[in-house]
Design an enzyme around this catalytic site. Structure first.
Site, PDB file in Angstrom:
ATOM      1  N   LYS A 192       0.770  -1.180   0.176  1.00  0.00           N
ATOM      2  CA  LYS A 192      -0.132   0.029   0.097  1.00  0.00           C
ATOM      3  C   LYS A 192       0.790   1.158   0.184  1.00  0.00           C
ATOM      4  O   LYS A 192       1.709   1.485   1.027  1.00  0.00           O
ATOM      5  CB  LYS A 192      -0.795   0.017   1.202  1.00  0.00           C
ATOM      6  CG  LYS A 192      -1.716   1.137   1.443  1.00  0.00           C
ATOM      7  CD  LYS A 192      -2.807   1.248   2.446  1.00  0.00           C
ATOM      8  CE  LYS A 192      -3.389   2.709   2.668  1.00  0.00           C
ATOM      9  NZ  LYS A 192      -4.380   2.329   3.848  1.00  0.00           N
ATOM     10  N   LYS A 245      -2.136  -1.629  -3.945  1.00  0.00           N
ATOM     11  CA  LYS A 245      -3.095  -0.402  -3.605  1.00  0.00           C
ATOM     12  C   LYS A 245      -2.369   0.850  -3.896  1.00  0.00           C
ATOM     13  O   LYS A 245      -1.299   1.071  -3.318  1.00  0.00           O
ATOM     14  CB  LYS A 245      -3.900  -0.537  -2.352  1.00  0.00           C
ATOM     15  CG  LYS A 245      -4.767   0.817  -1.910  1.00  0.00           C
ATOM     16  CD  LYS A 245      -5.235   0.574  -0.863  1.00  0.00           C
ATOM     17  CE  LYS A 245      -5.837   2.082  -0.308  1.00  0.00           C
ATOM     18  NZ  LYS A 245      -6.308   2.236   1.065  1.00  0.00           N
TER      19      LYS A 245
HETATM   20  C1  PBG Z   1      -7.104   3.578   5.574  1.00  0.00           C
HETATM   21  C2  PBG Z   1      -7.553   3.278   4.340  1.00  0.00           C
HETATM   22  C3  PBG Z   1      -7.393   4.281   3.158  1.00  0.00           C
HETATM   23  C4  PBG Z   1      -7.890   3.850   2.113  1.00  0.00           C
HETATM   24  C5  PBG Z   1      -8.340   2.548   2.382  1.00  0.00           C
HETATM   25  N1  PBG Z   1      -8.032   2.252   3.611  1.00  0.00           N
HETATM   26  C6  PBG Z   1      -6.942   6.122   3.382  1.00  0.00           C
HETATM   27  C7  PBG Z   1      -5.453   6.141   3.518  1.00  0.00           C
HETATM   28  O1  PBG Z   1      -4.801   4.993   3.622  1.00  0.00           O
HETATM   29  O2  PBG Z   1      -5.054   7.299   3.545  1.00  0.00           O
HETATM   30  C8  PBG Z   1      -8.010   4.680   0.658  1.00  0.00           C
HETATM   31  C9  PBG Z   1      -9.056   4.024  -0.143  1.00  0.00           C
HETATM   32  C10 PBG Z   1      -9.341   4.964  -1.495  1.00  0.00           C
HETATM   33  O3  PBG Z   1      -8.849   5.832  -1.553  1.00  0.00           O
HETATM   34  O4  PBG Z   1     -10.263   4.491  -1.925  1.00  0.00           O
HETATM   35  N2  PBG Z   1      -7.794   3.116   6.355  1.00  0.00           N
END
Ligand code: PBG
Length: 319
Positions: A192, A245
């Site tokens: 991520k 992601k």
């Molecule tokens: C954190 C989380 C995020 C997303 C999914 N889980 C935000 C981040 O890490 O800042 C982003 C998902 C998206 O942008 O659709 N709980």
């Protein structure tokens, strides 16, 4: 001369040669859940996506299920004045997510429910872990993530999906689930990246950090091998499914992951910014909405992803 054009002469022939397909079973549809009743508010930066209270959520899930989609991912959204520095609302047995999971499982037992495991939606500072000074403290965050996962699992979640990017989070959750004898699986947000593409999500979830950014825990997008190492570590720690992601700007990482870890179902997350970009581009008349989403989702599938989390799932899923 090798002739390729015979493969392209008619729609039927093109369909015959297409080796990448989307199926409704590929999709995981994300939901934002709030407390209260009768709440169904559209998220300004993500047209077509809403925050639902559980009663309204059940109606929407009924529609999702009627389209053939059987996998959903839940995010909790709470009022700012109920947040604290430990994200206590997120780890409690009667959290907004626990209540939603129970209701969904009661009404739609066959729906596969994934829940996001992270503190940022519940902490007053908006960071994904506990703070020590202005730094996120990895190890003291782990028991809280494990507790949240345990509560979601007790409520009936099929998968918990840790997204905080704390080292050791999958292991901490696995141990907690195992020692409670719960069969819940783990979808690890393994690779991520610290991405600007999450902008609209933070709007939707009210989870923008009150200071700084997430670069000290989410991955630097200027790295390559590190993403594969993150996935390998999560597998070692007990992940059942793995994730890359965002998706569209990270197709190379998806492909590398699919080749390197063929035995683990690979999930791609087409994130909020990707959705907003395509949706708004179509709205502005730059491209046809259905075609641009279809092409992007096919590309994600072609990269090697087995499943796709997408805010467009309900539109595309039934084709
Ligand atoms: C954190 C989380 C995020 C997303 C999914 N889980 C935000 C981040 O890490 O800042 C982003 C998902 C998206 O942008 O659709 N709980």
């Amino acid at each position: 001369m090798k002739r390729f054009r015979p493969y392209r002469t008619t729609q039927e022939i093109r369909d015959q040669y297409a080796d990448v397909r989307l199926d409704v079973s590929d999709f995981i549809y994300p939901y934002f859940v709030v407390e209260g009743k009768n709440v169904r508010e559209e998220i300004p930066s993500m047209e077509g996506i809403y925050r639902f209270s559980t009663d309204e959520l059940l109606k929407d899930v009924a529609e999702t299920v009627s389209l053939g989609i059987d996998k959903i991912l839940l995010f909790g959204v709470i009022a700012d004045d109920t947040k604290d520095d430990r994200g206590s609302r997120g780890t409690s047995p009667d959290s907004v997510i626990c209540k939603a999971v129970k209701a969904i499982k009661e009404h739609f037992p066959k729906v596969i429910v994934f829940t996001d495991i992270c503190l940022c939606e519940y902490t007053s500072h908006g960071h994904c872990g506990l703070l020590h000074g202005h730094e996120v403290d990895n190890d003291s965050t782990l028991p809280l993530l494990a507790e949240m996962a345990y509560q979601h699992a007790l409520a009936g979640a099929d998968f918990v999906a840790p997204s905080a990017m704390m080292d050791g989070q999958v292991e901490a959750i696995r141990q907690r689930l195992d020692s409670a004898g719960l069969p819940t699986k783990i979808l690890a947000y393994s690779a991520k990246y610290a991405s600007a593409f999450y902008g609209p999500f933070r709007d939707a979830a009210g989870s923008t950090p009150s200071f700084g950014d997430r670069k000290s825990y989410q991955m630097d997008f200027r790295t390559t091998e590190q993403g594969l190492d993150e996935i390998a570590a999560d597998i070692e720690e007990g992940a059942d499914w793995i994730m890359v992601k965002p998706a569209m700007s990270y197709l190379d990482m998806l492909h590398r992951a699919a080749v390197r870890f063929p035995d683990y179902p690979l999930v791609a997350y087409q994130v909020s910014g990707e959705y907003a970009m395509l949706k708004n581009g179509a709205k502005a008349g730059f491209f046809n909405e259905e075609r641009i989403f279809f092409e992007s989702l096919i590309a994600i599938k072609r990269s090697g992803a087995r499943y796709i989390i997408s805010y467009y799932a309900k539109k595309q899923g039934h084709e």
